[in-house]
Write an enzyme that holds these catalytic residues in place. Structure first.
Site, mmCIF file in Angstrom:
data_model
loop_
_atom_site.group_PDB
_atom_site.id
_atom_site.type_symbol
_atom_site.label_atom_id
_atom_site.label_comp_id
_atom_site.label_asym_id
_atom_site.label_seq_id
_atom_site.Cartn_x
_atom_site.Cartn_y
_atom_site.Cartn_z
ATOM 1 N N MET A 123 55.502 28.766 -68.812
ATOM 2 C CA MET A 123 55.759 28.634 -67.366
ATOM 3 C C MET A 123 57.252 28.623 -67.055
ATOM 4 S SD MET A 123 52.831 25.705 -66.772
ATOM 5 C CE MET A 123 53.348 24.841 -68.255
ATOM 6 N N ILE A 143 47.262 22.101 -74.850
ATOM 7 C CA ILE A 143 48.665 22.520 -74.892
ATOM 8 C C ILE A 143 49.055 22.991 -73.493
ATOM 9 C CG2 ILE A 143 50.366 24.070 -75.920
ATOM 10 C CD1 ILE A 143 48.747 24.100 -78.449
ATOM 11 N N ASP A 199 39.778 28.145 -64.177
ATOM 12 C CA ASP A 199 41.163 28.416 -63.808
ATOM 13 C C ASP A 199 41.358 29.895 -63.484
ATOM 14 O OD1 ASP A 199 41.829 25.809 -64.117
ATOM 15 O OD2 ASP A 199 42.887 26.029 -66.021
ATOM 16 N N GLY A 234 50.555 38.504 -71.419
ATOM 17 C CA GLY A 234 50.284 38.772 -72.823
ATOM 18 C C GLY A 234 48.807 38.790 -73.162
ATOM 19 N N LYS A 293 45.583 27.258 -60.576
ATOM 20 C CA LYS A 293 46.901 26.874 -60.059
ATOM 21 C C LYS A 293 47.891 28.007 -60.271
ATOM 22 C CE LYS A 293 46.457 21.918 -60.989
ATOM 23 N NZ LYS A 293 45.057 22.005 -61.459
ATOM 24 N N GLY A 350 42.267 28.853 -69.422
ATOM 25 C CA GLY A 350 42.869 29.897 -70.226
ATOM 26 C C GLY A 350 43.718 29.245 -71.310
ATOM 27 N N THR A 366 46.127 29.134 -77.854
ATOM 28 C CA THR A 366 47.182 28.899 -76.877
ATOM 29 C C THR A 366 48.030 30.157 -76.679
ATOM 30 O OG1 THR A 366 48.953 27.389 -76.228
ATOM 31 C CG2 THR A 366 48.881 28.033 -78.542
#
Length: 218
Positions: free
Chosen positions: A144, A66, A8, A173, A30, A61, A91
């Site tokens: 998101m 989750i 990703d 972060g 994405k 990532g 997460t």
């Protein structure tokens, strides 16, 4: 040890450097309204590569279970009878909160935490706002949610959450580019509108955000 690596966009070069140098590397990341490869095709590609006898690594990532679509991908593998193993990650909620000095739970401020997606499959932000707004002793974490920030703030206020409820938006972060913006449900949309914020971002809503200035250590 993998022959092929599907990764990703949030996977760093430092992590990719730990894979075999001669491994085939396929970017399947994405972004909002910009998918390198449709999700269904990624799942099917994992199956087809494995059926070719290749050892396949799917790098994500955060945590694949989750909001990482890991469940969808291994459903395809299970249906095809392909053996797999899942390595859990940290997460974004845990990583970003820790690096921002915002404990997700705290005996004086929050007895529960909820992870919520701010971007749904049908490109809307239609959530159970009443349920999210009614518990004053909880922390809400929106993944998101950058482009839905105004809607999130408006709907939480509309369904009973105080306008002065603390909120933080964390940009990139746990990386050297991390920035933390804090405000209230009433003020945060205007605060972010004046900034050049870049994804990925994470939104935290709750009284625990008030601890950020005292506990921020990075």
């Amino acid at each position: 040890q993998a022959d092929v690596v599907l990764f990703d966009r949030l996977v760093s070069q430092e992590i990719l450097n730990m894979t075999r140098q001669d491994a085939e590397k396929i970017h399947v990341g994405k972004q909002r309204q910009n998918h390198t490869m449709p999700q269904q095709y990624i799942s099917q590609l994992l199956v087809s590569l494995a059926k070719e006898g290749k050892r396949v690594l799917r790098l994500k990532g955060g945590d694949p279970f989750i909001f990482g679509r890991g469940g969808e991908e291994i459903e395809e593998l299970a249906a095809a009878g392909i053996p797999f193993q899942v390595v859990p990650g940290i997460t974004a909620a845990s990583g970003c909160a820790s690096y921002a000095g915002i404990p997700l739970t705290h005996r004086e401020h929050s007895q529960s935490v909820r992870f919520v997606t701010g971007h749904l499959k049908n490109d809307t932000c239609d959530l159970n706002w009443k349920s999210l707004a009614e518990d004053d002793q909880q922390t809400l974490v929106f993944y998101m949610g950058l482009f839905s920030l105004s809607i999130i703030c408006q709907e939480l206020i509309k369904h009973g959450m105080p306008e002065n409820k603390a909120i933080a938006l964390i940009q990139q972060g746990t990386t050297p580019s991390q920035k933390v913006y804090t405000g209230t449900l009433a003020t945060m949309p205007d605060i972010i509108a004046r900034q050049e914020v870049r994804a990925p971002t994470l939104i935290i809503v709750g009284d625990v955000v008030s601890l950020h200035e005292k506990l921020a250590w990075q």
